[in-house]
Design an enzyme around this catalytic site. Structure first.
Site, short mmCIF file in Angstrom:
data_model
loop_
_atom_site.label_atom_id
_atom_site.label_comp_id
_atom_site.label_asym_id
_atom_site.label_seq_id
_atom_site.Cartn_x
_atom_site.Cartn_y
_atom_site.Cartn_z
N PHE A 494 0.84 -1.19 0.00
CA PHE A 494 0.00 0.00 0.00
C PHE A 494 0.88 1.25 0.00
CE2 PHE A 494 -4.59 -0.71 1.61
CZ PHE A 494 -4.80 -1.65 0.61
N LYS A 495 0.53 2.21 -0.85
CA LYS A 495 1.18 3.52 -0.82
C LYS A 495 0.27 4.46 -0.05
CE LYS A 495 3.46 6.97 -3.71
NZ LYS A 495 3.14 8.05 -2.78
N TYR A 496 0.61 4.66 1.22
CA TYR A 496 -0.26 5.41 2.12
C TYR A 496 -0.19 6.91 1.83
CZ TYR A 496 -0.62 1.08 4.76
OH TYR A 496 -0.87 -0.21 5.13
N GLU A 660 -2.99 5.88 -1.76
CA GLU A 660 -2.75 6.52 -3.05
C GLU A 660 -2.57 5.51 -4.17
OE1 GLU A 660 0.72 8.99 -1.99
OE2 GLU A 660 -0.52 10.70 -2.57
N GLY A 661 -2.31 4.27 -3.82
CA GLY A 661 -2.06 3.24 -4.83
C GLY A 661 -1.13 2.19 -4.27
#
Length: 894
Positions: A494-496, A660-661
């Site tokens: 996860f791109k936090y 974010e992605g």
């Protein structure tokens, strides 16, 4: 429906002016207005006393018979037509217009101003108004200098040829370092280096934009300094890089622009109005000071400025605190300006204004420093450079052939090839050490004591000193990820949507702890997160075997009850300085995703699979009992070994979440086959290391954001650099706004497109408040760092580059007016974004984090590979088609 065509690129060269980064413009205006009132109150007691004693303490009424108003009118009329006005011409015009003789002379030379006798209260004496200046203007009109890209400079030297204020002359530093002899300087060994030499260096740098020339100038300069006076090396590094201390140090110059203006006014004796008019001509604080002092000389010559002395003076300014600090700072500035001569004045004031603009970026500084150490090792090394050292070059210099006059002609030169190899090794070493230990103080000390050979051992990765973080390369689809990584195993995380942080911690004496938190820009933010510091204490308490560590993590706002993710906007609502634990209102979770140091062992060279295993085994998740206390957890992830379906499902989970992605990270080092770019090229094997690479945007770390993915629209991070006045109901707002990409090689912003979609009424109003016309952030001419290349896109007003916006477009297209990615996909044209649309502000990103021309070119190439019909090039015609209803609907999506 209205249209706005882009201005065509003019064939006439446009004069560029170097201008001050006016971040305190309101204080500047206030200064001039207040000074104007003071000057109208009459002569000061000290000025009268000096005049009665027969000493010229300032130019008197006999020399300046005009009132301040008359002088303002003279300036206004001259400046309306010509930019070539110099201060000495103006003074002569004023004297002649009053039907009196020019300035008082002594032995045929103008009488000088004794600036040593000036004080804070002294102002030039004002006389009666004289309208005869109009005729004098017509009789003494001067031609404007030809348009030039160089900063404004007077055609008249500051002092006469026999003046003791003339600076010494130096050899050109812009030559090949192998042909430059630092021993030719007439300096005594171990004698402090004069600041005039550094001013000469800065002047030479400002005259070129060639990267090769910049490296040669810096290399030769640093060689001379380390040879004759090694203690001057550190101050020179800071002065050349326009800084005072390491990036993580809170030390700042803290010098208001009004203080600089007051010091210049005290030095020159000019009225504030005259000073302001002169600033309008020059447009740069250094040029202003240079011109203002061109007719000023001290009666008693001052000792020459030294590099070490100037740096110590800047530190004295930075450390001035408390009541009376402004006067202390002004006193230091005045002493520097009084002693400065010639070009020293120009670059000293630019340094004080923190606006050097000479192209000496960090990469160039480190490259030049490495080359200087190879060519001219410091004389005070503890041990001499051994002949078998990879950095020993003493035997090569005499064998290197001179470079041919014809740059296109290549000459075989084995000695130069070997020297270039040594340069490459030295540059790689210095850069590697610096990105792990970014501190010029430590770097200069280690080089001067042990040279290049002992650098790594003396400057290891250290707890408490941040390293530059690894950066991810943008990708636009899962297909692209599999194409780039092939069959190599990777993990998707996860791109936090939070704030990236380095967590440094070490136990001291088995009890107390040293804890530091640093941002992605290496700013110390320990005081901002007292709850995270308490969390680190908890980690030490629960894990007795852990003594020290450095973690890479993301601090994210979470719900205090269930730990669910919140937005970055909520995280930004936290206070930023001197936060007390009881004042924390927004709960956070530290999501750790990498470890670079553990119990004295540096882990940068280990593959990510091994680093991640240590992280998970040594640092278990922590959910404190107190709801407002910070949490600790690992990032959510999915392995490529689970199959592509699992990765795609994990991607959909990320899309539906508040992340974010995804971040795609290679688990083990490997190789991929790189397709040839031309028919004659062969298929190559490209190594992909899974190690931690500080300050590199590596293909082993790929970021896949929601807005990058095909089907959701293309997205870039762009910088607003200018705008036009809107039409219709947008007449009071900025629309469209000019956006730019960041070119790291050139160190400047390059305009790419105009955007007028995706903005709400509220955003438009806030934007106009941040960028009001003719203010510290919005001007009719560009005046800020970094430089902006607008190509054929000429806005009505220029913005101070300070924000990053996320922009989505329909596609990337070839443009005849944009200079972005010029030469990367077309030899004659750049690239632009068609139908750009504002998504959101990126408060977590700086200018250097914006999208690059290379990324823009890759997006275009990806479109070509998919066979998208671009439908022709972008001719610069943008239509403002969005209506009121659309704007209000968009506000909910922002």
């Amino acid at each position: 429906m209205s249209k706005r065509s882009l201005a065509s690129r003019s064939s006439v060269p446009r004069k560029k002016k170097t201008k001050l980064e006016t971040h305190q413009q309101s204080r500047l205006d206030s200064f001039f207005n207040n000074s104007r009132q003071r000057s109208s109150s009459g002569p000061s007691n000290k000025g009268e006393a000096a005049a009665s004693s027969g000493t010229t303490a300032a130019v008197t009424d006999d020399a300046f018979p005009l009132t301040a108003i008359a002088r303002d009118e003279a300036y206004a009329r001259l400046l309306a037509d010509e930019d070539g006005l110099t201060l000495d011409v103006l003074l002569r015009l004023e004297a002649e217009a009053s039907h009196k003789s020019p300035l008082p002379t002594t032995n045929g030379k103008p009488e000088v101003i004794d600036v040593d006798m000036l004080d804070d209260d002294e102002q030039p004496v004002a006389g009666p108004s004289n309208r005869a200046i109009e005729k004098s203007i017509a009789d003494h009109r001067i031609e404007s200098p030809p348009a030039s890209s160089q900063p404004y400079k007077s055609t008249k030297p500051a002092f006469s040829s026999d003046s003791p204020n003339i600076l010494p002359t130096y050899e050109s530093l812009c030559i090949d370092p192998t042909a430059f002899d630092p021993g030719s300087l007439d300096w005594s060994p171990n004698s402090p280096i004069p600041y005039s030499f550094l001013a000469h260096t800065l002047s030479t740098l400002s005259a070129t934009k060639s990267r090769i020339a910049i490296l040669n100038i810096l290399t030769n300069c640093l060689r001379c300094i380390s040879r004759y006076h090694p203690p001057s090396l550190l101050p020179a590094l800071y002065l050349l890089s326009n800084s005072l201390s390491p990036p993580y140090s809170p030390l700042e110059l803290g010098l208001g622009y009004s203080i600089i203006l007051k010091a210049i006014q005290q030095l020159s004796g000019l009225t504030s109005a005259a000073l302001k008019r002169l600033y309008t001509v020059t447009g740069d604080p250094g040029d202003l000071a240079y011109e203002a002092k061109s007719n000023v000389r001290t009666l008693i010559p001052h000792p020459p400025l030294l590099i070490t002395g100037v740096y110590e003076s800047l530190l004295k300014i930075a450390f001035s605190r408390g009541q009376g600090a402004a006067k202390q700072k002004q006193a230091v500035v005045e002493k520097l300006l009084v002693a400065a001569r010639g070009e020293e004045i120009r670059y000293l004031v630019r340094t004080l204004a923190q606006n050097l603009r000479v192209g000496a970026v960090r990469t160039s500084m480190l490259t030049a420093l490495a080359r200087a150490m190879v060519l001219t090792p410091p004389s005070q090394l503890e041990v001499s450079v051994p002949t078998d050292s990879p950095f020993h070059a003493a035997d090569l210099l005499s064998a290197v052939k001179p470079l041919p006059s014809n740059a296109k002609k290549k000459v075989s030169d084995p000695a130069r090839d070997e020297l270039n190899e040594k340069f490459a090794q030295a540059e790689a070493l210095v850069k590697k050490v610096y990105v792990q230990h970014p501190n010029y103080d430590h770097l200069a000390k280690a080089l001067l004591e042990a040279g290049l050979d002992g650098l790594t051992e003396r400057l290891p990765l250290t707890v408490g000193i941040p390293l530059l973080p690894t950066l991810g390369s943008p990708t636009r689809s899962l297909d692209e990820i599999y194409d780039r990584l092939g069959f190599l195993p990777f993990t998707a995380e996860f791109k936090y949507d939070g704030q990236r942080a380095q967590v440094h911690a070490a136990r001291e004496d088995g009890s107390s702890s040293q804890i530091k938190l640093f941002s992605r820009h290496l700013e110390d933010m320990t005081d901002k997160y007292p709850d995270v510091c308490t969390l680190v204490e908890t980690i030490f308490a629960q894990s007795p075997n852990i003594q020290s560590f450095i973690l890479d993590a993301e601090i994210v706002a979470v719900d205090p009850v269930d730990g669910s993710l919140k937005t970055f906007q909520e995280l930004s609502n936290r206070a930023r300085k001197d936060v007390q634990l009881d004042d924390v209102k927004v709960t956070v979770c530290v999501f750790a995703f990498d470890i670079m140091y553990l119990n004295g062992e540096i882990l940068l060279g280990k593959p990510f699979r091994e680093r991640r295993s240590l992280l998970r085994s040594q640092f278990p998740p922590i959910i404190p009992q107190h709801k407002s206390a910070a949490r600790f957890d690992h990032v959510r992830s999915c392995e490529s070994e689970d199959g592509r379906e699992a990765v795609e499902e994990f991607w959909q989970t990320a899309v539906n979440s508040r992340s974010e992605g995804l971040m795609i990270k290679l688990l083990d080092s490997g190789e991929i086959l790189q397709e040839p770019t031309a028919k004659k090229d062969k298929v190559r094997r490209k190594p992909l290391p899974a190690t931690y690479e500080p300050d590199k945007r590596t293909s082993a770390w790929l970021k896949l954001k929601k807005d990058y993915v095909i089907g959701l629209g293309d997205s870039l991070d762009l910088v607003p650099i200018g705008a036009w006045h809107g039409n219709g109901r947008k007449a009071n707002w900025w629309s469209p706004i000019l956006l730019a990409v960041w070119d790291p090689d050139a160190g400047k912003l390059v305009a790419v497109c105009k955007c007028m979609s995706g903005f709400t009424d509220t955003f438009y109003k806030a934007l106009k408040e941040r960028y009001p016309p003719d203010s510290e952030t919005c001007a009719r001419e560009p005046r800020w760092d970094p430089e902006c290349d607008t190509g054929g896109l000429k806005p009505e007003f220029y913005f101070k580059p300070q924000e990053v916006w996320e922009i989505r477009g329909a596609d990337v297209t070839i443009s005849p007016v944009s200079m972005a990615a010029y030469g990367l996909v077309s030899k004659t044209r750049g690239l632009s974004l068609r139908f750009p649309r504002f998504i959101k502000e990126r408060e977590d990103k700086g200018l250097e984090d914006a999208s690059t021309p290379q990324f823009l070119a890759r997006m275009w190439e990806s479109q070509q590979g998919q066979g998208k019909d671009l439908g022709g090039v972008d001719e610069g015609e943008l239509v403002d088609v969005i209506g009121d209803t659309d704007i209000e609907e968009e506000s909910s999506g922002d």
